[in-house]
Design a protein around this motif. Structure first.
Motif, PDB file in Angstrom:
ATOM      1  N   PRO A 501       0.820  -1.213   0.000  1.00 32.45           N
ATOM      2  CA  PRO A 501       0.000   0.000   0.000  1.00 32.45           C
ATOM      3  C   PRO A 501       0.854   1.264   0.000  1.00 32.45           C
ATOM      4  CG  PRO A 501       0.013  -0.989   2.175  1.00 32.45           C
ATOM      5  CD  PRO A 501       0.733  -1.956   1.276  1.00 32.45           C
ATOM      6  N   ILE A 502       0.292   2.334  -0.527  1.00 36.71           N
ATOM      7  CA  ILE A 502       0.917   3.654  -0.556  1.00 36.71           C
ATOM      8  C   ILE A 502      -0.048   4.622   0.132  1.00 36.71           C
ATOM      9  CG2 ILE A 502       1.825   5.485  -2.031  1.00 36.71           C
ATOM     10  CD1 ILE A 502       2.342   3.333  -4.175  1.00 36.71           C
ATOM     11  N   PHE A 503       0.457   5.384   1.136  1.00 36.92           N
ATOM     12  CA  PHE A 503      -0.397   6.229   1.962  1.00 36.92           C
ATOM     13  C   PHE A 503      -0.052   7.706   1.773  1.00 36.92           C
ATOM     14  CE2 PHE A 503      -0.419   2.137   4.036  1.00 36.92           C
ATOM     15  CZ  PHE A 503      -1.740   1.982   4.449  1.00 36.92           C
ATOM     16  N   ASP A 504      -1.044   8.544   2.039  1.00 37.92           N
ATOM     17  CA  ASP A 504      -0.782   9.975   2.055  1.00 37.92           C
ATOM     18  C   ASP A 504      -0.448  10.422   3.478  1.00 37.92           C
ATOM     19  OD1 ASP A 504      -3.189  10.042   3.427  1.00 37.92           O
ATOM     20  OD2 ASP A 504      -4.341  10.898   1.763  1.00 37.92           O
ATOM     21  N   GLY A 508      -4.417   8.057   4.620  1.00 31.85           N
ATOM     22  CA  GLY A 508      -5.328   7.456   3.656  1.00 31.85           C
ATOM     23  C   GLY A 508      -4.557   6.694   2.589  1.00 31.85           C
ATOM     24  N   MET A 509      -5.087   5.518   2.197  1.00 34.49           N
ATOM     25  CA  MET A 509      -4.425   4.726   1.170  1.00 34.49           C
ATOM     26  C   MET A 509      -4.780   5.301  -0.202  1.00 34.49           C
ATOM     27  SD  MET A 509      -4.619   0.655   0.228  1.00 34.49           S
ATOM     28  CE  MET A 509      -4.454   0.176   1.928  1.00 34.49           C
ATOM     29  N   LYS A 563      -5.957   3.862  -6.984  1.00 35.22           N
ATOM     30  CA  LYS A 563      -5.003   3.717  -8.083  1.00 35.22           C
ATOM     31  C   LYS A 563      -4.166   2.473  -7.842  1.00 35.22           C
ATOM     32  CE  LYS A 563      -3.091   7.347  -9.927  1.00 35.22           C
ATOM     33  NZ  LYS A 563      -2.266   8.543 -10.187  1.00 35.22           N
ATOM     34  N   ILE A 564      -3.825   1.778  -8.911  1.00 36.77           N
ATOM     35  CA  ILE A 564      -2.942   0.623  -8.830  1.00 36.77           C
ATOM     36  C   ILE A 564      -1.704   0.929  -9.666  1.00 36.77           C
ATOM     37  CG2 ILE A 564      -3.971  -0.590 -10.806  1.00 36.77           C
ATOM     38  CD1 ILE A 564      -2.661  -2.219  -7.568  1.00 36.77           C
ATOM     39  N   SER A 565      -0.532   0.618  -9.131  1.00 35.97           N
ATOM     40  CA  SER A 565       0.740   0.903  -9.801  1.00 35.97           C
ATOM     41  C   SER A 565       1.368  -0.414 -10.231  1.00 35.97           C
ATOM     42  CB  SER A 565       1.670   1.658  -8.847  1.00 35.97           C
ATOM     43  OG  SER A 565       2.862   2.011  -9.503  1.00 35.97           O
ATOM     44  N   VAL A 566       1.753  -0.512 -11.510  1.00 34.64           N
ATOM     45  CA  VAL A 566       2.291  -1.747 -12.076  1.00 34.64           C
ATOM     46  C   VAL A 566       3.623  -1.438 -12.753  1.00 34.64           C
ATOM     47  CG1 VAL A 566       1.899  -3.653 -13.666  1.00 34.64           C
ATOM     48  CG2 VAL A 566      -0.037  -2.628 -12.464  1.00 34.64           C
ATOM     49  N   ASN A 567       4.637  -2.238 -12.461  1.00 31.82           N
ATOM     50  CA  ASN A 567       5.953  -2.062 -13.079  1.00 31.82           C
ATOM     51  C   ASN A 567       5.936  -2.589 -14.508  1.00 31.82           C
ATOM     52  OD1 ASN A 567       7.985  -1.204 -10.790  1.00 31.82           O
ATOM     53  ND2 ASN A 567       6.614  -2.727  -9.891  1.00 31.82           N
ATOM     54  N   VAL A 568       6.558  -1.853 -15.425  1.00 32.38           N
ATOM     55  CA  VAL A 568       6.696  -2.298 -16.806  1.00 32.38           C
ATOM     56  C   VAL A 568       8.165  -2.224 -17.202  1.00 32.38           C
ATOM     57  CG1 VAL A 568       4.368  -1.672 -17.514  1.00 32.38           C
ATOM     58  CG2 VAL A 568       6.187   0.014 -17.696  1.00 32.38           C
ATOM     59  N   SER A 569       8.524  -3.091 -18.134  1.00 31.96           N
ATOM     60  CA  SER A 569       9.905  -3.175 -18.596  1.00 31.96           C
ATOM     61  C   SER A 569      10.102  -2.337 -19.854  1.00 31.96           C
ATOM     62  CB  SER A 569      10.249  -4.640 -18.896  1.00 31.96           C
ATOM     63  OG  SER A 569      11.421  -4.736 -19.658  1.00 31.96           O
ATOM     64  N   GLN A 706       5.633   5.040   1.133  1.00 30.46           N
ATOM     65  CA  GLN A 706       5.513   3.603   0.899  1.00 30.46           C
ATOM     66  C   GLN A 706       6.636   2.913   1.656  1.00 30.46           C
ATOM     67  OE1 GLN A 706       5.685   2.585  -3.247  1.00 30.46           O
ATOM     68  NE2 GLN A 706       5.698   0.386  -2.898  1.00 30.46           N
ATOM     69  N   GLY A 707       6.316   1.870   2.388  1.00 34.99           N
ATOM     70  CA  GLY A 707       7.366   1.176   3.125  1.00 34.99           C
ATOM     71  C   GLY A 707       6.803   0.294   4.214  1.00 34.99           C
ATOM     72  N   PHE A 708       7.696  -0.468   4.890  1.00 39.11           N
ATOM     73  CA  PHE A 708       7.285  -1.439   5.894  1.00 39.11           C
ATOM     74  C   PHE A 708       6.627  -0.777   7.099  1.00 39.11           C
ATOM     75  CE2 PHE A 708      10.591  -4.859   4.571  1.00 39.11           C
ATOM     76  CZ  PHE A 708       9.872  -5.042   3.398  1.00 39.11           C
ATOM     77  N   LEU A 709       6.955   0.488   7.381  1.00 42.58           N
ATOM     78  CA  LEU A 709       6.314   1.168   8.510  1.00 42.58           C
ATOM     79  C   LEU A 709       4.805   1.228   8.302  1.00 42.58           C
ATOM     80  CD1 LEU A 709       6.438   2.971  11.099  1.00 42.58           C
ATOM     81  CD2 LEU A 709       6.666   4.936   9.547  1.00 42.58           C
TER      82      LEU A 709
END
Length: 733
Positions: A501-504, A508-509, A563-569, A706-709
């Motif tokens: 997850p990514i928070f503000d 809020g996610m 929103k969903i974030s997807v890595n692309v090559s 974004q992170g383990f915290l």
């Protein structure tokens, strides 16, 4: 004297034998050609006749199937019996002409009297005394007879007659026409008709130019038409017969005789060959003697070409492997030590693509010349294929000496090359191996050099690497992972997607990043760093990336995640049609473009070609945002932000981990945040693992974390539940 006579006699015999052989061969060829032409034409004509008969049969089936579109219908039964002319015009009369091209349509009552008529799309309302033309009346009565025989339940005839129909060719007012008649019946069991109360629908299609054109467009008949008589000799025809079997018209078309056509096209060439045949034969006889004299020379040249590369003029792989095998055998017998180099020109394909293959060929020749100038007579330089070269060094026993030699070779090959198209500069990567360090013979030595070459290219190209036994193990491991990865992609079921997850700043996610994991049957769960690079090298990144995108879109569409974030090559981005594939998946899952973010990493070089830019433009136009991951860890930095109009930059976790260390990291992070604000780009901090880091980032003006915290990678169900509890605030949204 005897010798010349013998020579003349032998020559005469040879000439006579050749002439007789040529005559027999010519007669045989002509006979076989004539037979083949006739057979080919006969097969073609038979095939065309079959197609013509099939077209007539299919036309008869077509007309009744078109009628049944509107005649098997409850509403049709009710409207026809109510004599609703407007409805019949729109559904059974003029509509049939507009939709299917029917020339005439009749609706007839139980006494076979027409109650509605459409001719060429114009509706006619018959009077009480109107009657069907005799051929149509006969056709209608024939169908009623079949209906009477088929009916088993007098109270409801529909189940027995719904599929009945008749179609036949007939003469209508002196014109050949195809007529079809079907009963008007309900399509649902709640409406019944007693036997004998059914109305009929007749459709007429004249055998005219329109029908001939339809046959031609389907079966490719040339110059097709309907005629009152068979066509001339250059045309084929089939009769159109009425119910009695009499021919009422002929379908005629220009015959396609491929054999004759081929003969006509080849006749000038054959004539030319015949005219010059005698001269050619004389020339061949004169060449016999000189050819035999050059035979030995040709054999030598063929032997040379079999062992040398024709472009570079140096040994090829066959001769290279033979010399390497001999050198290794000599070393085992106490001879001089052997070292092997495998060289690969870096980004040679770009030269071919931009400057053309002639420039690439010239570059290969120049590189081969430089290599040859840097070896001794006892050494061997070979082109192994494409832009790959091999060098056998005799007497190079020390790795230190080998390293100095490779370093000098790298410098030599990196010097600019003057081509006809201009000056270019290209580097080379080298994998080196000393034979004394490896057992297993030539194959093991070449595999070791290949492993070192792969390592040199992976470390950044334009450098060399000397093989070690441990490197071989890594090379084998890579091949094992590649093999297992191919199997995993083919079979499926081994990959899973986790979401971080990514928070503000308010908790809020606002998004989640999709992270792929591979559950290897032996090695356990593997992160992307273990296999994504291999997937990119082998082309497997395409199916893996699209599968991850599908899974992420499903989660975003079903969970309400903003929103969903997807890595692309970069491999995916440079392929034509990638943007269309992404948008197709968004449409399939009904996910708006603004709820998808594609992440590209600065650690891998992006292609600035037209396809990549086109994909970015197409995606951004659909609302998809672009994020630059691992920001400030690569070599491109601001160029990517400028060229690709990045929407989000993500501060790499290595900077977040060193916050407060006093080594200047804080200033770098502030500069990144200032850059984002100045350019209107959102900034996300990755790797936030403790509250102190979050507070420091907040103080610098960072508002997305974004992170383990805040949350570790988790499965889709847990993320959906977490998203429901941490909706972003209205202000953040």
């Amino acid at each position: 004297m005897d010798r010349p006579r013998s020579s003349v006699s032998l020559s005469a015999q040879l000439v006579a034998a050749i002439l007789i052989s040529c005559l027999i061969a010519t007669i045989s060829v002509l006979f076989l050609s004539f037979t083949a032409v006739r057979a080919v034409d006969a097969d073609a004509e038979a095939r065309q006749l079959r197609f013509a008969n099939r077209a007539i049969e299919e036309e008869a089936r077509r007309i009744v199937s078109e009628q049944q579109v509107s005649t098997v219908w409850n509403e049709a039964v009710d409207r026809v019996k109510a004599v609703d002319h407007d409805w019949m015009e729109n559904n059974l009369g003029a509509w049939m002409h507009q939709q299917y091209g029917h020339d005439e349509s009749y609706v007839v009552d139980t006494g076979n009297h027409p109650i509605h008529l459409a001719r060429e799309g114009m509706t006619v309302r018959p009077g009480p005394a109107a009657a069907l033309p005799p051929p149509l009346a006969e056709l209608a009565q024939d169908l009623r007879s079949e209906m009477q025989r088929a009916t088993r339940d007098e109270a409801d005839s529909t189940p027995d007659i719904a599929d009945l129909s008749l179609s036949r060719f007939l003469l209508l007012n002196g014109k050949p026409a195809l007529a079809g008649v079907v009963p008007i019946v309900p399509d649902k069991p709640d409406l019944t008709q007693r036997a004998g109360t059914e109305y009929l629908h007749l459709a007429i299609q004249f055998a005219d130019a329109d029908m001939a054109e339809r046959f031609s467009s389907t079966f490719e008949f040339d110059g097709a038409a309907f005629s009152v008589s068979p066509g001339p000799e250059d045309r084929l025809s089939v009769p159109v017969r009425d119910a009695a079997g009499d021919a009422i018209a002929w379908f005629v078309w220009r015959a396609d005789r491929p054999g004759h056509r081929l003969v006509d096209e080849m006749l000038p060439v054959v004539t030319l060959f015949a005219a010059f045949g005698a001269g050619l034969l004389a020339w061949l006889l004169r060449r016999l003697w000189s050819a035999s004299r050059r035979l030995h020379q040709s054999e030598e040249e063929a032997r040379y070409l079999a062992m040398h590369d024709p472009l570079a003029g140096i040994p090829n792989r066959t001769l290279f492997e033979d010399r390497l095998d001999q050198a290794l055998k000599a070393e085992k017998r106490g001879g001089p030590p052997v070292a092997l180099l495998c060289l690969d020109l870096d980004r040679f394909k770009a030269i071919n693509d931009t400057l053309g293959h002639p420039a690439g060929d010239e570059l290969i020749r120049q590189m081969a010349g430089r290599l040859c100038s840097h070896v001794r007579e006892t050494d061997t330089v070979a082109r192994l294929g494409g832009d790959e070269f091999g060098v056998i060094l005799i007497g190079m026993g020390s790795e230190e000496t080998l390293a100095r030699y490779c370093s000098g070779l790298i410098h030599l090959l990196s010097a600019p090359c003057d081509l006809k198209t201009g000056q270019v500069q290209i580097s080379a990567s080298i994998g080196a191996a000393c034979a004394a360090r490896f057992d297993g013979g030539m194959e093991a030595l070449m595999q070791s050099a290949d492993a070192a070459l792969y390592r040199a290219k992976a470390d950044g190209r334009g450098r060399f690497c000397i093989a070690t036994p441990e490197m071989n193990d890594m090379f084998r491991l890579r091949h094992e992972i590649e093999r297992d990865l191919r199997r995993a992609v083919a079979e499926g079921g081994q990959f899973q997607v986790l979401y971080q997850p990514i928070f503000d700043a308010e908790g809020g996610m606002v998004a989640a990043e999709a992270l792929v994991r591979w559950t290897h049957p032996v090695r356990g769960v593997l992160g992307p760093e273990s296999f994504i690079g291999i997937a990119e090298d082998t082309g497997l990144i395409e199916p893996i990336g699209l599968w991850v995108l599908d899974q992420a879109c499903v989660l975003a569409a079903t969970s309400g995640l903003p929103k969903i974030s997807v890595n692309v090559s970069p491999i995916q981005l440079r392929r034509a049609g990638f943007a269309e594939e992404v948008l197709a998946r968004l449409a399939a899952h009904r996910l708006p473009g603004h709820r998808l973010e594609l992440e590209v990493t600065e650690k891998r070089a992006l292609d600035t070609g037209s396809e990549t830019l086109s994909n970015f433009d197409r995606l951004r136009a659909a609302g998809v945002s672009i994020a630059l991951d691992d920001f400030a860890t690569g070599q491109s930095l601001l160029r990517y932000v400028r060229d690709y109009q990045i929407d989000t930059i993500k501060i790499d976790r290595s900077f977040v981990a060193r916050l407060g260390s006093g080594d200047g990291t804080d200033q770098i992070v502030r500069a990144i945040l200032d850059l984002g604000r100045a350019m209107g780009i959102e900034v996300t901090a990755e790797g936030v693992e403790n509250a102190a880091q979050r507070e420091a980032l907040l103080g610098m003006g960072c508002h997305v974390f974004q992170g383990f915290l805040l949350g570790r990678p988790m499965d889709a169900l847990r993320l959906a539940a977490l998203s429901a509890r941490h909706r972003p605030s209205q202000k953040s949204a």
